[in-house]
Design an enzyme around this catalytic site. Structure first.
Site, PDB file in Angstrom:
ATOM      1  N   TYR A 184      64.512  70.901  47.964  1.00 35.58           N
ATOM      2  CA  TYR A 184      63.862  70.949  49.282  1.00 35.58           C
ATOM      3  C   TYR A 184      62.404  70.501  49.175  1.00 35.58           C
ATOM      4  CZ  TYR A 184      62.637  72.323  53.973  1.00 35.58           C
ATOM      5  OH  TYR A 184      62.224  72.280  55.272  1.00 35.58           O
ATOM      6  N   PHE A 221      55.670  46.454  70.559  1.00 32.49           N
ATOM      7  CA  PHE A 221      57.025  46.670  70.089  1.00 32.49           C
ATOM      8  C   PHE A 221      57.566  47.874  70.855  1.00 32.49           C
ATOM      9  CE2 PHE A 221      60.443  48.393  67.517  1.00 32.49           C
ATOM     10  CZ  PHE A 221      61.251  47.269  67.460  1.00 32.49           C
ATOM     11  N   THR A 222      58.871  47.859  71.145  1.00 31.29           N
ATOM     12  CA  THR A 222      59.479  48.847  72.048  1.00 31.29           C
ATOM     13  C   THR A 222      59.126  50.301  71.682  1.00 31.29           C
ATOM     14  OG1 THR A 222      61.472  48.690  70.696  1.00 31.29           O
ATOM     15  CG2 THR A 222      61.412  47.339  72.681  1.00 31.29           C
ATOM     16  N   ASP A 278      51.520  47.991  61.380  1.00 30.53           N
ATOM     17  CA  ASP A 278      52.975  48.114  61.475  1.00 30.53           C
ATOM     18  C   ASP A 278      53.528  47.161  60.424  1.00 30.53           C
ATOM     19  OD1 ASP A 278      55.664  47.957  61.946  1.00 30.53           O
ATOM     20  OD2 ASP A 278      55.498  47.941  64.138  1.00 30.53           O
ATOM     21  N   LYS A 305      63.971  47.580  57.296  1.00 31.41           N
ATOM     22  CA  LYS A 305      63.863  46.122  57.425  1.00 31.41           C
ATOM     23  C   LYS A 305      63.557  45.535  56.035  1.00 31.41           C
ATOM     24  CE  LYS A 305      63.777  47.488  61.860  1.00 31.41           C
ATOM     25  NZ  LYS A 305      62.591  47.778  62.547  1.00 31.41           N
ATOM     26  N   PHE A 314      67.216  49.158  77.158  1.00 36.34           N
ATOM     27  CA  PHE A 314      68.080  48.118  76.577  1.00 36.34           C
ATOM     28  C   PHE A 314      69.191  48.695  75.709  1.00 36.34           C
ATOM     29  CE2 PHE A 314      66.166  48.379  72.354  1.00 36.34           C
ATOM     30  CZ  PHE A 314      64.916  48.897  72.635  1.00 36.34           C
TER      31      PHE A 314
HETATM   32  C1  LIG Z   1      62.210  48.483  63.827  1.00 39.48           C
HETATM   33  C2  LIG Z   1      60.785  48.465  64.117  1.00 39.48           C
HETATM   34  C3  LIG Z   1      60.071  49.632  64.381  1.00 39.48           C
HETATM   35  C4  LIG Z   1      60.751  50.997  64.517  1.00 39.48           C
HETATM   36  O1  LIG Z   1      61.394  51.378  63.381  1.00 39.48           O
HETATM   37  P1  LIG Z   1      62.752  52.221  63.353  1.00 39.48           P
HETATM   38  O2  LIG Z   1      63.024  52.390  61.901  1.00 39.48           O
HETATM   39  O3  LIG Z   1      63.801  51.445  64.066  1.00 39.48           O
HETATM   40  O4  LIG Z   1      62.486  53.531  64.032  1.00 39.48           O
HETATM   41  C5  LIG Z   1      58.712  49.523  64.585  1.00 39.48           C
HETATM   42  N1  LIG Z   1      58.090  48.344  64.557  1.00 39.48           N
HETATM   43  C6  LIG Z   1      58.749  47.193  64.336  1.00 39.48           C
HETATM   44  C7  LIG Z   1      58.009  45.905  64.324  1.00 39.48           C
HETATM   45  C8  LIG Z   1      60.120  47.204  64.104  1.00 39.48           C
HETATM   46  O5  LIG Z   1      60.771  46.057  63.914  1.00 39.48           O
END
Ligand SMILES: *Cc1c(COP(=O)(O)O)cnc(C)c1O
Length: 466
Positions: A80, A132-133, A223, A266, A457
Site C-alpha cells: 500500500y 484540450f478537452t 502538458d 500516450k 463527445f
Molecule cells: C489524453 C490527454 C490528456 C488526458 O489524459 P487521460 O489520461 O486521458 O486522462 C490530457 N492532455 C492531452 C494533450 C491528452 O492527449
C-alpha cells in the site's frame, strides 16, 4: 556487384522490434456494421470494440507493451505504501524529464484535477496553446477560464508552418496585461498539440514563452503527454538539434517548465497511468495532500505497483530515437498515401495520427450537421475502421452563454496506436478513406438526439438526417 554510381533513391524505415504474440481480430460484414453504428447512435465511442477491425479511435492506452514491460509487471510490489516500483518510476521521471517531485495519478486527468485545484482560484485565467478537452474542463471546474494563445497558423489546416504548436507571444502578453499577472497562475503549454493535429512547439518559442513568463513571475505547467513526439519533430526541423538525441531534447523541453501533467497512456507506452510532476515544494505539499482525497496515497495515486514498473520501463523506451522514428514514420506513411490520393488532411502530418479535414471532405454538410461525426461513422461502415470526431461535438458549449463553440477545425482523427498495427493495416485504412471520398456526394449529415452535460463527445447520440 552493386553499381556504386547508381544513387540510392529511397531507404525504408522498419519497426525496431519483431512480433512475439498476436491478438486475433473480428471481421464483420457491411450489414453488421450498419446495424452496429446505428445502435451506437452514430458515435464511434459507443461501438463495441469487438465490432471494430482496425481501431484508430485513440492512441491512449492502446500501445503494445514490450516483453521487458511485461516482465516488469511480474515485479510488481503491491504494497500500500512505499512500493519499490514507485521509487523506480520516480527515479526514471527525475532522470529523463528532470522534474523534482512526482505524484502518480490514475491517468492524465487525475493530474489535471489536482494541479487545477492546487493552483487555480475562482476568476483566474489560464492561457494555453490550444485547449484540450479534459484539461480545460478541470480548469473551469476550479473556477478558471481558458484563453487560447496558440498562433493563428494552428487553426488553418492547410498552413505548412513546421511549428503549429507555437504560442503567439503577443496574444499571451495581451492576456497578461488585460487581466493582470496575479490572475494568471500559470501558462499551460502542451507539447505536440493534440487538438491542432499533433503539431509541435519549437524550443525557440518555448524559450521565449519562458522569458515572458519570467518577466511577469508566472509559472509554466507542461502538458507532456506527447513530449517525445514533439522532441522528434524538433530534431528533424529545428536548427541546431539534428545531432541531439530525442532523450536530450525531451529533457531540455522540460527544463523550461515548472511542472507537468502526464497521461502516460500516450507516449509512455502503458495502458493506464499518469503523474503530476513539479519543481515547487509548496505545490508538491498541497498536491500530495489532495491526492489522498481523489486518487490514493502519494506513492501509488491510483496505480498498481506493476503498472508503475511498466511505466518506468516505458518512459525509457519512449525516448529511444529508433522507436520514435518508426512510430512517426508509420503515421507519415499513412498521411502521405492520403495526400497522394487527393484526400484533404491537416498538414504538416502530425505526430500521433492523421486528421481528415471534414469541412473540405464533406463541403455540402454544414458544421451544425456534424460533418466530422458523419465522416467517422461512414468510415466505420465502409471498413470497420474506428476513428474519432474532433470538431463541433468535441468543442462543446461555452460555459457562460450555453452557445455551441464553432471551432475552425472540423476534423476526423485517425490515431495510430504505438507498435500495434502493420503497414498493411495502414494500406487498408488509406483505401477505405479513398473509397468513402469517392462516394462523398451521397453522404448526408446527422442530428444530435442526446447531449450529455460534460465532455459530450463521449456519449452523445445521433440520427441520420433524411
Ligand atoms: C489524453 C490527454 C490528456 C488526458 O489524459 P487521460 O489520461 O486521458 O486522462 C490530457 N492532455 C492531452 C494533450 C491528452 O492527449
Amino acid at each position: 556487384m552493386m553499381n556504386m554510381t547508381q544513387p540510392i533513391k529511397h531507404r525504408s524505415w522498419a519497426e525496431p522490434y519483431k512480433i512475439k504474440m498476436v491478438e486475433l481480430l473480428q471481421m464483420t460484414t457491411r450489414e453488421q456494421r450498419e446495424r452496429a453504428i446505428k445502435e451506437a447512435g452514430y458515435n464511434t465511442f459507443l461501438l463495441k470494440s469487438e465490432d471494430v477491425y482496425i481501431d484508430l479511435l485513440t492512441d491512449s492506452g492502446t500501445s503494445a507493451m514490450s516483453d521487458r514491460q511485461w516482465a516488469g509487471m511480474m515485479l510488481g510490489d503491491e504494497a500500500y505504501a512505499g512500493s519499490k516500483n514507485f521509487y523506480h518510476m520516480e527515479n526514471v521521471i527525475q532522470n529523463y524529464y528532470g522534474y523534482k517531485h512526482v505524484i502518480p495519478t490514475h491517468q492524465g486527468r487525475g493530474a489535471e484535477n489536482i494541479i487545477s485545484k492546487v493552483m487555480i482560484k475562482p476568476g483566474d485565467i489560464i492561457p494555453g496553446n490550444m485547449y484540450f478537452t479534459t484539461t480545460r474542463l478541470h480548469q473551469e471546474l476550479a473556477g478558471g477560464t481558458f484563453k487560447d494563445i496558440i498562433i493563428d497558423e494552428a487553426h488553418d489546416p492547410d498552413n505548412l508552418f513546421p511549428f503549429k504548436g507555437n504560442c503567439d507571444l503577443g496574444k499571451l502578453e495581451d492576456v497578461i496585461k488585460k487581466y493582470g499577472a496575479d490572475k494568471v497562475p500559470y501558462v499551460c503549454i502542451a507539447t505536440s498539440v493534440n487538438m491542432a493535429g499533433g503539431q509541435p512547439i519549437s524550443i525557440e518559442n518555448l524559450k521565449a514563452v519562458r522569458a515572458l513568463c519570467d518577466k511577469y513571475g508566472i509559472k509554466i505547467i507542461h502538458d507532456m503527454t506527447r513530449v517525445a513526439e514533439n522532441a522528434f519533430f524538433i530534431k528533424q526541423r529545428e536548427a541546431g538539434y539534428a545531432n541531439k538525441s530525442v532523450a536530450e531534447i525531451v529533457k531540455e523541453i522540460c527544463s523550461y517548465t515548472d511542472g507537468a501533467t502526464m497521461s502516460a497512456k500516450k507516449d509512455a507506452l502503458v495502458n493506464i497511468g499518469g503523474f503530476l510532476a513539479t519543481n515547487d515544494d509548496h505545490v508538491y505539499e498541497e498536491a500530495s495532500n489532495l491526492i489522498v482525497v481523489y486518487e490514493g496515497l502519494h506513492t501509488y495515486g491510483g496505480m498498481a505497483g506493476r503498472d508503475m514498473e511498466a511505466l518506468a520501463i516505458g518512459i525509457v523506451e519512449s525516448v529511444d530515437d529508433n522507436h520514435i522514428s518508426a512510430r512517426i514514420g508509420q503515421v507519415e506513411y499513412l498521411g502521405q498515401k492520403l495526400i497522394d490520393m487527393g484526400v484533404p488532411i491537416v498538414q504538416p502530418i502530425g505526430g500521433h495520427g492523421i486528421f481528415l479535414n471534414a469541412k473540405k471532405f464533406l463541403p455540402h454538410i454544414p458544421q451544425t450537421s456534424y460533418p466530422a461525426q458523419t465522416l467517422a461513422a461512414e468510415l466505420y461502415i465502409d471498413s470497420g475502421v474506428r476513428t474519432m470526431e474532433r470538431g463541433i461535438v468535441s468543442a462543446g458549449r461555452n460555459k457562460e452563454t450555453g452557445e455551441n463553440y464553432l471551432p475552425e477545425l472540423e476534423l476526423v482523427r485517425l490515431t495510430i496506436p504505438r507498435r500495434v498495427y502493420t503497414q498493411a493495416h495502414m494500406d487498408v485504412v488509406a483505401e477505405s478513406v479513398e473509397a468513402v471520398y469517392l462516394e462523398r456526394d451521397k453522404i448526408k449529415g446527422l442530428e444530435m438526439i442526446f447531449e450529455p452535460k460534460y465532455l459530450r463527445f463521449f456519449m452523445a447520440k445521433f440520427e441520420k438526417l433524411k
